[in-house]
Design an enzyme around this catalytic site. Structure first.
Site, PDB file in Angstrom:
ATOM      1  N   ASP A  61       0.827  -1.191   0.000  1.00  0.00           N
ATOM      2  CA  ASP A  61       0.000   0.000   0.000  1.00  0.00           C
ATOM      3  C   ASP A  61       0.871   1.254   0.000  1.00  0.00           C
ATOM      4  OD1 ASP A  61      -2.499   1.294   0.169  1.00  0.00           O
ATOM      5  OD2 ASP A  61      -2.154   1.648   2.296  1.00  0.00           O
ATOM      6  N   THR A  95      -0.454   4.826  -4.917  1.00  0.00           N
ATOM      7  CA  THR A  95       0.785   4.585  -5.663  1.00  0.00           C
ATOM      8  C   THR A  95       0.717   5.291  -7.008  1.00  0.00           C
ATOM      9  OG1 THR A  95       0.751   2.414  -4.645  1.00  0.00           O
ATOM     10  CG2 THR A  95       2.389   2.781  -6.346  1.00  0.00           C
ATOM     11  N   ASP A 389      -9.186  -0.097   1.282  1.00  0.00           N
ATOM     12  CA  ASP A 389      -9.173   0.518  -0.049  1.00  0.00           C
ATOM     13  C   ASP A 389     -10.419   0.113  -0.824  1.00  0.00           C
ATOM     14  OD1 ASP A 389      -6.712   1.416   0.660  1.00  0.00           O
ATOM     15  OD2 ASP A 389      -5.601   0.492  -0.992  1.00  0.00           O
TER      16      ASP A 389
HETATM   17  P1  ADP Z   1      -2.682   2.162  -6.255  1.00  0.00           P
HETATM   18  O1  ADP Z   1      -2.067   2.409  -4.912  1.00  0.00           O
HETATM   19  O2  ADP Z   1      -2.399   3.272  -7.200  1.00  0.00           O
HETATM   20  O3  ADP Z   1      -4.120   1.789  -6.188  1.00  0.00           O
HETATM   21  P2  ADP Z   1      -2.254  -0.566  -7.015  1.00  0.00           P
HETATM   22  O4  ADP Z   1      -1.058  -1.372  -6.653  1.00  0.00           O
HETATM   23  O5  ADP Z   1      -3.540  -0.876  -6.340  1.00  0.00           O
HETATM   24  O6  ADP Z   1      -1.879   0.940  -6.835  1.00  0.00           O
HETATM   25  O7  ADP Z   1      -2.440  -0.722  -8.582  1.00  0.00           O
HETATM   26  C1  ADP Z   1      -3.464  -0.091  -9.285  1.00  0.00           C
HETATM   27  C2  ADP Z   1      -3.276  -0.294 -10.773  1.00  0.00           C
HETATM   28  O8  ADP Z   1      -3.304  -1.686 -11.087  1.00  0.00           O
HETATM   29  C3  ADP Z   1      -4.399   0.353 -11.552  1.00  0.00           C
HETATM   30  O9  ADP Z   1      -3.859   1.053 -12.646  1.00  0.00           O
HETATM   31  C4  ADP Z   1      -5.238  -0.833 -12.021  1.00  0.00           C
HETATM   32  O10 ADP Z   1      -5.912  -0.586 -13.239  1.00  0.00           O
HETATM   33  C5  ADP Z   1      -4.184  -1.902 -12.188  1.00  0.00           C
HETATM   34  N1  ADP Z   1      -4.759  -3.252 -12.115  1.00  0.00           N
HETATM   35  C6  ADP Z   1      -5.422  -3.801 -11.083  1.00  0.00           C
HETATM   36  N2  ADP Z   1      -5.824  -5.063 -11.377  1.00  0.00           N
HETATM   37  C7  ADP Z   1      -5.408  -5.310 -12.632  1.00  0.00           C
HETATM   38  C8  ADP Z   1      -5.503  -6.435 -13.512  1.00  0.00           C
HETATM   39  N3  ADP Z   1      -6.108  -7.552 -13.146  1.00  0.00           N
HETATM   40  N4  ADP Z   1      -4.930  -6.333 -14.720  1.00  0.00           N
HETATM   41  C9  ADP Z   1      -4.297  -5.193 -15.082  1.00  0.00           C
HETATM   42  N5  ADP Z   1      -4.165  -4.110 -14.317  1.00  0.00           N
HETATM   43  C10 ADP Z   1      -4.715  -4.151 -13.110  1.00  0.00           C
HETATM   44 MG    MG Z   2      -5.054   0.141  -5.419  1.00  0.00          MG
END
Ligand code: ADP
Ligand code: MG
Length: 555
Positions: A61, A95, A389
């Site tokens: 996170d 992030t 989240d």
């Molecule tokens: P943040 O802290 O920004 O939420 P995350 O580590 O949760 O960071 O990542 C979010 C990103 O991962 C977003 O751009 C989302 O679209 C992408 N994402 C989440 N699940 C998938 C998936 N199954 N395939 C591709 N991208 C994904």
């Molecule tokens: Mg996220």
């Protein structure tokens, strides 16, 4: 003033100006952004953070990482604030927000190198950010609040890559159910989700898949006395935020005892006081007592004798939540206690789980508890962050009603549209608008990178798909293919994405506006170990380069 330079700064203060100051700040901000990038997306890795006390946090996170890191560089802290704002305003996307802020600054540095004035860059970024947010609104899909499948996908997307992922099917459903339990249609037809009515409780010793959603509250406490009853149907419940103890005599009053009788007298008085308190409780009709403060041993004994179930030192937040569940008032003075103050609930204590289950039975009873289970403390902690989240984005999705295609799809589409818009911007601002568009594409690039894919190839493929009019083409990080991520169920909250763009832009612009750093203390640029006290009460920003050392030890 006879040509004498005026000295206005103290001897120890240091100063850095113009390009030096800008480069210094940009480097610091970027260092922060880079420290969290590797966690982005489903294939992002976790970080293990060890505090100076030796406490270990394993997390993916963004905001948690940055908060736990011992950052004492003032510019870096400004970027940490981006994550905090994002967490407060959207709950997810931290992030993303921080990474985009870092990339904006990196691109700004290139423009500064080309002698473009910071004000032109700031203006361009501002224009681009407004345009980007407008385009998000244009590409967002409306959500039917009844479409639980889609809403569940939003929960799953926000959980992927987190501790919650392995059981995401079960957990996403729980999140959706929890949010629906606290969703009401307001008089004006607006959908209102009150997350205050969802309490998240964690329990170790089982697995995430055994997590459950319960009506009412779950309180992690034990009965105050072994002889107390442990189950009540439709109990009268007293919530009290004062101790059930002997009231303190004046702090500095001393007791003058002239004979053993006097001591006995004194103790009798104390006992009498406690007995009166317990009698007041019993007379009100209370069957169960949740007390935020301590309960005297003797009072516990009396309560048990009265057949009253009581728990002491209940967390303040739990007491507040219990009030929602059982109704009634939180009482602070037993002298004025009346039956009207009591709430009502089915209450039971589960000895093997060591938990109280409290399910409101009154008309106004509301509130649900998400009981998260996991094998160890570290597992449930990370689970709790992931679920937090997901709750936030699902609540936003239900109330805001708009979602976007994830996996970089929305970023590539919005970047394309912002580039089109750049043509209409004149002067040097145009270059900044283009630089903004490039920065958006950091998201798909990093998603690819973290999945071990070639980020350039991925971006080229994605751009081509979007040029062909495929607005929802994103990256399937598991196959490396370009797919329609909306159809694939990788959907995100539009609100969170808008917020990420605006806080990233604001932070980048804030950093770019600075052309003069005046530090009351040392302003070294080379990595020195951060010290606990640096930047302390004196207000000195501390070692500007300290961050490198701080993070190097951790990552
Ligand atoms: P943040 O802290 O920004 O939420 P995350 O580590 O949760 O960071 O990542 C979010 C990103 O991962 C977003 O751009 C989302 O679209 C992408 N994402 C989440 N699940 C998938 C998936 N199954 N395939 C591709 N991208 C994904
Ligand atoms: Mg996220």
């Amino acid at each position: 003033m006879g040509g004498q330079p005026m000295i206005i700064l103290g001897e120890d203060s240091q100063r850095m100006k113009d390009r030096d100051a800008q480069s210094h700040n940009i480097a610091a901000a970027q260092a922060v952004a880079e420290s969290v990038r590797s966690t982005l997306g489903p294939k992002g890795m976790d970080k293990m953070l060890v505090s100076s006390m030796g406490d270990v946090t394993v997390t993916n996170d963004g905001v948690t990482i940055l908060q736990e890191m011992d950052i004492d560089n003032p510019t870096a802290s400004m970027i940490v604030e981006v994550a905090e704002t994002q967490e407060d305003e959207a709950g997810d996307g931290t992030t993303t927000a921080v990474s985009i802020a870092g990339e904006l600054l990196k691109n700004a540095e290139d423009l500064l190198e080309q002698d473009i004035h910071p004000t032109a860059i700031i203006k361009g970024f501002h224009l681009a950010s407004e345009q980007a947010r407008a385009e998000i609104d244009n590409v967002a899909h409306e959500v039917d609040p009844e479409d639980t499948e889609l809403i569940k996908n939003v929960a799953e997307t926000s959980m992927t890559g987190k501790g919650a992922e392995l059981e995401k099917d079960v957990l996403a459903q729980l999140v959706v159910d929890a949010v629906q339990a606290v969703t009401v249609e307001a008089d004006d037809g607006e959908t209102v989700v009150d997350l205050e009515y969802i309490n998240v409780e964690t329990q170790t010793g089982s697995s995430a898949g055994d997590s459950e959603l319960l009506e009412g509250a779950v309180i992690d406490k034990d009965p105050a006395h072994a002889d107390m009853p442990t189950a009540f149907d439709d109990a009268k419940v007293l919530l009290i935020n004062e101790p059930i103890e002997v009231e303190d005599t004046d702090a500095d009053a001393s007791l003058q005892l002239d004979s053993p009788d006097q001591l006995q007298d004194f103790l009798d008085k104390e006992e009498e006081q406690l007995r009166e308190k317990v009698e007041a409780i019993a007379e009100s009709g209370a069957d169960v007592v949740f007390c935020q403060k301590g309960i005297d041993d003797l009072a516990e004994h009396f309560l048990a004798q009265e057949g009253i179930l009581a728990a002491s030192r209940v967390k303040k937040s739990d007491l507040g939540f219990l009030r929602e569940v059982v109704g009634g008032n939180v009482v602070s003075d037993l002298d004025s206690l009346s039956a009207d103050d009591l709430g009502s609930a089915d209450v039971s204590y589960d000895e093997s789980e060591e938990l109280f289950y409290v399910e409101g039975t009154g008309d106004e009873a509301h509130g649900v508890t998400l009981l998260l289970r996991g094998s160890t403390e570290h597992v449930v902690d990370e689970l709790e962050r992931g679920i937090g989240d997901a709750l936030d984005v699902v609540a936003q999705t239900v109330s805001d009603g708009r979602v976007l295609a994830g996996g970089g799809a929305v970023e590539v589409e919005v970047a394309r549209r912002v580039r089109d818009y750049a043509d209409s911007v004149s002067g040097r601002e145009q270059l900044a608008v283009e630089a903004f568009a490039d920065a958006l594409e950091l998201v798909p690039r990093v998603l690819a990178e973290n999945a071990g894919l070639d980020s350039i190839d991925t971006l080229v493929d994605l751009r081509a798909a979007h040029e062909d009019g495929d607005e929802t083409a994103g990256l399937d990080v598991f196959t490396g293919e370009v797919v329609d991520t909306y159809d694939a169920g990788v959907v995100e909250s539009a609100h969170a994405k808008r917020q990420a763009l605006s806080s990233a832009t604001e932070a980048a612009n804030l950093v770019l506006k600075i052309d003069d750093i005046i530090a009351a203390g040392d302003l070294s640029t080379e990595g020195e170990e951060p010290e606990g006290g640096a930047g302390g009460p004196g207000g000195a920003p501390g070692g500007m380069g300290g961050m490198g050392g701080g993070m190097g030890g951790m990552m």
